[in-house]
Design an enzyme around this catalytic site. Structure first.
Site, PDB file in Angstrom:
ATOM      1  N   ASP A  74      -4.246  -8.431  -3.660  1.00 32.86           N
ATOM      2  CA  ASP A  74      -3.145  -7.898  -2.925  1.00 32.86           C
ATOM      3  C   ASP A  74      -3.194  -7.931  -1.609  1.00 32.86           C
ATOM      4  O   ASP A  74      -4.299  -7.628  -0.964  1.00 32.86           O
ATOM      5  CB  ASP A  74      -3.357  -6.324  -3.337  1.00 32.86           C
ATOM      6  CG  ASP A  74      -3.213  -5.941  -4.859  1.00 32.86           C
ATOM      7  OD1 ASP A  74      -2.406  -6.708  -5.725  1.00 32.86           O
ATOM      8  OD2 ASP A  74      -4.119  -5.051  -5.253  1.00 32.86           O
TER       9      ASP A  74
ATOM     10  N   CYS B 103      -6.854  -6.067  -7.246  1.00 30.28           N
ATOM     11  CA  CYS B 103      -6.392  -5.082  -8.169  1.00 30.28           C
ATOM     12  C   CYS B 103      -7.753  -4.559  -8.961  1.00 30.28           C
ATOM     13  O   CYS B 103      -8.464  -5.186  -9.208  1.00 30.28           O
ATOM     14  CB  CYS B 103      -5.491  -5.705  -9.203  1.00 30.28           C
ATOM     15  SG  CYS B 103      -5.203  -4.841 -10.751  1.00 30.28           S
TER      16      CYS B 103
END
Length: 289
Positions: A203, A196
């Site tokens: 992620d 992120c």
């Protein structure tokens, strides 16, 4: 109910990401936090108004709930499609908070819910957003499937770079030397991981790359994709970086890049970018989603 969204230029650091918040369970469209796409596009050399791609961001919502006119809770799945040429993306935590604001909101019908979603999300994105609501009667029809193509993860390679390096991308030597006829390939990797942009949280994703052109070196492509492992960017920005780097380094005639990211906060984001007209990719969950 009226919609009241202010959409000035906003920076990711000012979003709700990484901050303690009080959850609002009554309709509040002001929770949506749009982030202009252009700043990150400037970084990768994509000029405003001259996109080298078209496409959409496909969002799937798994925690949509509201009250009917009698106060009885309703649940559904939702699919949101945000066009790649919209001036703003929508920060994901703000999207989650906005959807949760329907939890104790009474609505007369699914149609009324959809109309609010379309209006608010389109205003935040700065372009028309598609909204599909899937009721309980359609849950059983939801499927799992993996991205189709040649899996390059089986290659036995050494890796020592964990930030994206476009110089790793290139053509097979035979294609460079002999000017071989264009090939058409679909390549898949499940080793895409980025972080992120604001919180640094991981992620996880899978990516499918379809192209027509001189054959791309598979080992270099895999090393390049693994290079996102310590890179901080939003999902949409990572996919656009992958697309533009491949175009510049390998110069395919046609190219599309499609990533399926695992969900966070009841939402998954699946960006798709292409430089040739085609239908939207299948919106089918992978096993990790």
């Amino acid at each position: 109910m009226s919609s009241n969204i202010d959409t000035p230029s906003q920076i990711p650091e000012a979003s709700p990401l990484g901050k303690a918040v009080t959850y609002c369970d009554h309709y509040n469209p002001s929770l949506l936090f749009p982030i202009p796409r252009q700043q990150k596009r400037d970084e990768i050399g994509v000029a405003a108004g001259k996109l080298p791609f078209m496409g959409v961001d496909i969002w799937n919502g798994y925690e949509l709930s509201w009250l009917n006119s009698k106060g009885k809770p309703q649940v559904a799945l939702a699919v949101f499609t945000i066009p790649a040429d919209s001036p703003n993306l929508i920060e994901s935590k703000s999207f989650k908070l906005y959807l949760n604001s329907f939890n104790q909101t009474r609505l007369d019908s699914v149609t009324a819910l959809r109309e609010l979603l379309v209006k608010d999300l389109s205003q935040a994105a700065g372009a028309s957003v598609g909204v599909q609501i899937l009721g309980v009667d359609r849950f059983e029809g939801q499927k799992l499937a993996e991205l189709q193509g040649h899996l390059i993860d089986v290659l036995d390679i050494e890796v020592d770079q964990y930030s994206p390096n476009p110089d790793l991308l290139g053509l097979q030597l035979s294609a460079e030397e002999d000017g071989e006829a264009p090939v058409e390939e679909t390549l898949v990797s499940n080793l895409l991981k980025s972080n992120c942009l604001v919180t640094g949280q991981p992620d996880w994703g899978s990516v499918q790359i379809h192209y027509v052109g001189q054959q791309i070196n598979h080992e270099g492509l895999l090393r390049y994709l693994i290079g996102f492992r310590q890179h901080n960017e939003f999902h949409e920005q990572c996919v656009e970086r992958i697309f533009t780097d491949i175009m510049r380094q390998c110069k395919p005639i046609k190219l599309s890049v499609y990533a399926r990211y695992t969900r966070r906060g009841g939402l998954d984001i699946n960006p798709f970018r292409t430089n040739f007209p085609q239908g939207l990719p299948e919106n089918t969950r992978t096993a990790r989603q």
